[in-house]
Write a protein that holds these residues in place. Sequence first.
Motif, short mmCIF file in Angstrom:
data_model
loop_
_atom_site.label_atom_id
_atom_site.label_comp_id
_atom_site.label_asym_id
_atom_site.label_seq_id
_atom_site.Cartn_x
_atom_site.Cartn_y
_atom_site.Cartn_z
N SER A 66 0.69 -1.65 0.39
CA SER A 66 0.14 -0.13 0.11
C SER A 66 0.86 1.36 -0.44
CB SER A 66 -0.65 -0.13 1.57
OG SER A 66 -1.71 -0.61 1.00
N ARG B 95 -10.23 -0.27 -4.34
CA ARG B 95 -8.34 -0.86 -4.06
C ARG B 95 -8.00 0.81 -3.65
NH1 ARG B 95 -4.34 -2.17 -7.20
NH2 ARG B 95 -5.40 -1.49 -9.32
N ASP C 148 -0.64 -0.60 -11.93
CA ASP C 148 -0.60 0.45 -11.25
C ASP C 148 0.79 1.71 -11.68
OD1 ASP C 148 -2.36 -1.02 -8.39
OD2 ASP C 148 -3.46 -0.06 -9.92
N LEU D 182 -1.13 -2.70 -4.21
CA LEU D 182 -0.76 -1.99 -5.81
C LEU D 182 -0.48 -3.11 -6.43
CD1 LEU D 182 1.06 -0.02 -4.38
CD2 LEU D 182 -0.45 0.94 -5.44
N VAL E 271 5.83 -0.33 -9.50
CA VAL E 271 5.27 -1.67 -8.28
C VAL E 271 6.33 -2.87 -9.12
CG1 VAL E 271 3.33 -3.28 -7.55
CG2 VAL E 271 2.84 -0.69 -7.81
N MET F 90 -3.86 3.90 -1.44
CA MET F 90 -3.63 3.02 -2.85
C MET F 90 -3.23 1.83 -2.14
SD MET F 90 -1.81 4.75 -6.12
CE MET F 90 -0.39 4.84 -5.12
#
Length: 127
Positions: free
Chosen positions: A17, A67, A90, A86, A125, A83
């Motif tokens: 997150s 999300r 993203d 993830l 990510v 967020m």
Amino acid sequence: QVQLVESGGGLVQAGDSLRLSCAASGRFFSNYGMGWFRQAPGKEREFVAAITWSGANKDYADSVKGRFTISRDNAKNTAYLQMNSLQLEDTATYYCATDSIVARTIVVITSSSYNYWGQGTQVTVSS
């Protein structure tokens, strides 16, 4: 003149997150809706989430619904994008922006409806 400064981006693993912040100055922040957009390399900028000036109405891109959560603290002149979960997809530069029309009661998702933009914060990510 309005200044928007995003922060909170970084490198995270899938499933992690992040919370992005957008600090505003120079105008009555509380009178304007806010939006978050993102742009991945080689792709067009896309809508992520938006919130009206009062916080009463919000909208999200289908890809982030469930999300991501947009919120605002008008006392702090700051908007947020929480967020969670993830995903690799993203990964992008995330931008916040202010609505061009004061006190609009509906959420707008087109980038042309926003007239002030921050410089962006990178979210990466990894798997």
